[in-house]
Design a protein around this motif. Structure first.
Motif, PDB file in Angstrom:
ATOM      1  N   TRP A 283     -30.632 -16.908 -64.304  1.00 23.15           N
ATOM      2  CA  TRP A 283     -29.710 -16.106 -65.114  1.00 23.15           C
ATOM      3  C   TRP A 283     -30.335 -15.696 -66.435  1.00 23.15           C
TER       4      TRP A 283
ATOM      5  N   ILE B   9     -26.744 -13.762 -61.327  1.00 24.11           N
ATOM      6  CA  ILE B   9     -25.590 -14.639 -61.459  1.00 24.11           C
ATOM      7  C   ILE B   9     -25.535 -15.532 -60.240  1.00 24.11           C
TER       8      ILE B   9
ATOM      9  N   PHE C 161     -24.005 -18.578 -58.490  1.00 22.34           N
ATOM     10  CA  PHE C 161     -22.940 -19.578 -58.520  1.00 22.34           C
ATOM     11  C   PHE C 161     -23.123 -20.606 -57.409  1.00 22.34           C
TER      12      PHE C 161
ATOM     13  N   ARG D  98     -24.984  -6.107 -56.241  1.00 23.42           N
ATOM     14  CA  ARG D  98     -24.614  -5.893 -57.637  1.00 23.42           C
ATOM     15  C   ARG D  98     -24.274  -7.232 -58.271  1.00 23.42           C
ATOM     16  N   ALA D  99     -24.372  -7.324 -59.607  1.00 23.09           N
ATOM     17  CA  ALA D  99     -24.239  -8.616 -60.276  1.00 23.09           C
ATOM     18  C   ALA D  99     -22.959  -9.365 -59.907  1.00 23.09           C
ATOM     19  N   ASP D 100     -21.804  -8.689 -59.986  1.00 23.74           N
ATOM     20  CA  ASP D 100     -20.572  -9.442 -59.744  1.00 23.74           C
ATOM     21  C   ASP D 100     -20.413  -9.800 -58.267  1.00 23.74           C
ATOM     22  N   TYR D 101     -20.943  -8.957 -57.366  1.00 23.48           N
ATOM     23  CA  TYR D 101     -20.890  -9.313 -55.945  1.00 23.48           C
ATOM     24  C   TYR D 101     -21.769 -10.521 -55.672  1.00 23.48           C
TER      25      TYR D 101
ATOM     26  N   ALA E 186     -22.320 -12.928 -57.663  1.00 20.99           N
ATOM     27  CA  ALA E 186     -21.582 -14.113 -58.096  1.00 20.99           C
ATOM     28  C   ALA E 186     -20.660 -14.603 -56.990  1.00 20.99           C
ATOM     29  N   ILE E 187     -19.873 -13.679 -56.442  1.00 25.87           N
ATOM     30  CA  ILE E 187     -18.891 -14.067 -55.430  1.00 25.87           C
ATOM     31  C   ILE E 187     -19.595 -14.543 -54.165  1.00 25.87           C
TER      32      ILE E 187
ATOM     33  N   LEU F  10     -21.217 -17.972 -54.558  1.00 19.38           N
ATOM     34  CA  LEU F  10     -20.214 -19.037 -54.561  1.00 19.38           C
ATOM     35  C   LEU F  10     -19.714 -19.297 -53.139  1.00 19.38           C
TER      36      LEU F  10
ATOM     37  N   TRP G 269     -23.582 -23.934 -65.670  1.00 19.91           N
ATOM     38  CA  TRP G 269     -23.324 -22.651 -66.345  1.00 19.91           C
ATOM     39  C   TRP G 269     -22.918 -22.860 -67.784  1.00 19.91           C
TER      40      TRP G 269
END
Lengths: 319, 393
Positions: free
Chosen positions: B67, B73, B75, B130-133, B135-136, B139, B294
């Motif tokens: 990160w 990102i 997770f 993409r960054a937020d994808y 992350a999900i 996780l 984190w």
């Protein structure tokens, strides 16, 4: 259980997932970040309803095996979830000066705070609503469908809420503004839409639906401080499958993911019956498609959708 | 500008937050020392805490490589931590259902290889996202790993976990018998409350040595990597991936390299944990471990290894402090209190200091390139604000 039985269970579970995924998708498109606190908003709704129901009691009569008081509790659960979400937006998210990734990370902190407060107040054990558990509806048992009147109530309420949302989005001023904002926030703003106000309404609707989902989840299984967080990834899977930002996509995605989740035992029967070769592959697949991996299957579907069709099954369709 | 040559100048060279952190750290260490000398804090337990802090620092270093350097990102920290722990436990534990009884060094090697395989398995599909994808998805995949560890009893013993893990130095010459061989010491600093050092203390001291070795190695590798041309490409990717691509860099490959590097360091933390705790269970793969790491990284300052170290210490303070508080003062269940504190720290950092307490400084140049004193002006808003990373790809 027969296929019909699994389908019926899937329908009930889907209702809960759909309620969660609509809110998540709305917030994702209008507030523009992945809200990891959404699952815990559901938990808040469930526990508020628990407290209210304990306070008001049954209030006499009953519909679909649920006392009137439960519906009062449901409304309170929805309201509390919405109020908490709006307060969080006002106090935390709005003053923040970070990008959408920063908001995402913040929402994890918010999720922990919600859950911690509930856990401090109620302990980490499972609880249940004080409603008498019902026997499955007799008339349907011969078909292998074992659902109770409560399940019918969950499904019916979810349908009512979803239809209400549809009407709101398509036929009211607020709905048009929300769709405009999801489409292009800057353009919406220059055309005179008060985007801040619309954003607040988005939180109200999204969190309210999540609260309802939480109450129903508590009725369907039981209540625990982790209930929402545990469901969060399944809801994300539904939202992504449906296409982020698309409310109707979220409904479709929630429906599919809920169905797949509850149909997993059926699929595992099917896989056992199929002549898969070579044998080791059959063993692997049989081991993987079991009830323990119902959630894992949803997550894998989510990753596959992200890779193959990042816009989801609904494609580029607007909200 | 070394601390030893001229401490005063070295202190004056520090920025304000650095002074704060230094002051608070010194005060905290003094507090712990006093607690130890008065007998309120057992020396063995103190060393255990140091080991734990080292472990969290190691996890944070790993996350920082992903990160902080590259802007990935991730997770799924808990998955790599857990795989590292399970990798070594399955090889060395007496209760292991598949192998067991090997030397911890074999365990270490296996853990790293398995972590490498998992990093590729998770990285290949998700690093294009993409960054937020990302992350999900990460996780979600971490949860898949947790579910597999929980349910494949033939492989991992399921929810019972693995017992009978030997210490890391088991079977080594000299070091394996070191704790028993050391004499029990009895130090009386304050009359009436002697500090007793026994076998358990020496055992804990060895563990601290181990984590210091791991963390030190990771720190120097990361520092060197960060300043190398390779590290510069990673920073470019973090601030503007399109730019890096326009410069002819294969960003996917660079991202994968930094992901694998970070994941191996996390697995190292897992290996240490397994030999510290001597038991691993599926609970160790709980996502909360991910968020501990984190918090440590964003609190310390993304991209800053010193910050990660500081963050690791704060995490242990929260973790063990809540337990201590529960024992001594307030009878509140420590688990939710811990969760609350973690949440509050995340929100507070993002609200008041999104760049972290010790953001990386002078990160674009070798320290020797700065002649003499004078810290360059610290920018108030870090790179993070300007990167605009919400719509790359």
């Amino acid at each position: 259980m027969t296929v019909l039985g699994y389908l019926a269970n899937g329908l009930v579970f889907s209702s809960i997932i759909v309620l969660g995924s609509i809110g998540l998708s709305l917030v994702y498109s209008i507030a523009d970040f992945a809200n990891f606190a959404h699952g815990d908003t559901m938990t808040i709704g469930a526990y508020s309803a628990l407290v209210t129901f304990g306070a008001v009691g049954g209030l006499g009569g009953a519909v679909l095996g649920l006392p009137y008081g439960f519906f009062v509790a449901l409304v309170v659960g929805i309201a509390v979830a919405a109020v908490v979400a709006v307060a969080t937006e006002k106090l935390i998210y709005e003053p923040l000066d970070v990008d959408s990734i920063g908001l995402l990370i913040t929402s994890i902190g918010i999720a922990f705070i919600y859950r911690a407060v509930i856990q401090i107040r109620f302990g980490s054990d499972f609880t249940r609503f004080d409603v008498r558990p019902l026997r499955p509806i007799e008339a349907l048992v011969p078909y292998g469908v074992r659902i109770t009147l409560h399940d019918v109530a969950i499904f019916g309420s979810a349908v009512a809420l979803v239809v209400g949302l549809h009407v709101l989005l398509q036929y009211t001023d607020l709905g048009r503004k929300m769709r405009a904002m999801a489409d292009n926030p800057d353009l919406a703003r220059v055309s005179g839409i008060r985007t801040k106000r619309v954003k607040l309404w988005t939180w109200v609707i999204g969190a309210g639906l999540a609260g309802a989902g939480g109450v129903f989840l508590g009725l369907f299984n039981q209540l625990a401080p982790r209930m929402g967080f545990n469901l969060l990834l399944v809801i994300f899977a539904a939202v992504i499958l449906g296409g982020i930002g698309s409310v109707y996509g979220a409904m479709a995605g929630g429906f599919l993911i809920g169905m797949i989740n509850q149909l997993t035992p059926f699929f595992s029967n099917v896989v056992e019956a199929l002549p898969i070769r070579p044998n080791w592959l059959a063993t692997v697949i049989e081991n993987m498609i079991t009830i323990e991996y119902a959630n894992a299957i949803a997550f894998v579907i989510m990753v596959v959708v992200l890779l193959v069709r990042p816009n989801g099954i609904a494609g580029e369709a607007a909200t | 500008m070394s601390l030893l040559d001229d401490p005063k100048a070295a202190f004056a060279d520090l920025s304000r937050p650095e002074r704060w952190v230094l002051g608070v750290s010194v005060a905290f260490v003094l507090f712990l020392l006093v607690a130890m000398l008065t007998g309120a804090l057992g020396p063995t337990y103190f060393l255990f805490l140091v080991g734990l802090a080292g472990m969290y620092a190691l996890l944070s270093f790993g996350l920082n490589a992903q990160w902080g350097f590259t802007g990935l990102i991730n997770f799924s920290v808990a998955a790599f931590f857990g795989i590292g722990a399970y990798g070594t436990a399955l090889m060395t534990a007496s209760g292991s259902p598949i192998a067991g009884g090997f030397s911890p060094l074999v365990g270490l090697a296996v853990a790293l290889v398995v972590a490498l395989a998992l990093a590729l398995l998770i990285g290949i599909p998700t690093l294009r996202l993409r960054a937020d994808y990302l992350a999900i998805a990460s996780l979600g995949l971490a949860e898949v790993v947790r579910l597999i560890v929980l349910n494949e009893r033939w492989l991992t013993n399921g929810s019972a976990g693995l017992r009978g893990i030997p210490g890391f130095f088991d079977g080594w010459p000299v070091l394996s018998t070191f704790p028993e061989a050391m004499p029990g010491l009895r130090l009386v600093v304050i009359p009436g409350s002697p500090v007793i050092l026994e076998t358990a203390f020496w055992q804990a001291a060895l563990n601290v040595l181990l984590v210091l070795a791991f963390a030190g190695a990771a720190y120097f590798v990361l520092r060197r990597a960060h300043r190398s041309p390779w590290g510069r490409v990673l920073r470019t990717i973090r601030s503007d991936e399109d730019l890096a691509r326009a410069l002819g860099k294969n960003t996917y490959s660079f991202k994968m390299q930094s992901f694998v590097l970070g994941s191996l360091i996390m697995a190292l933390a897992g290996v240490f944990y397994a030999h510290l705790n001597l038991y691993v269970g599926p609970g160790d793969l709980d996502p909360i471990t991910t968020f501990y790491a984190w918090v440590a990284v964003i609190l310390g300052g993304s991209g800053s290894n010193r910050g990660a170290l500081f963050g690791g210490i704060v995490i242990v303070t929260i973790r063990e402090g809540t337990r201590f508080l529960n024992d001594v003062a307030l009878p509140i269940d420590p688990a939710p209190l811990r969760l609350l504190l973690i949440g509050v720290v995340i929100v507070a950092v993002m609200r008041y200091r999104p760049q972290g307490v010790l953001p990386p400084q002078r990160e674009l140049i070798w320290p020797s390139a700065v002649d003499g004193g004078g810290t360059p002006e610290t920018p108030d808003s870090g790179v993070r604000e300007r990167k605009g990373g919400d719509d790359d790809e």
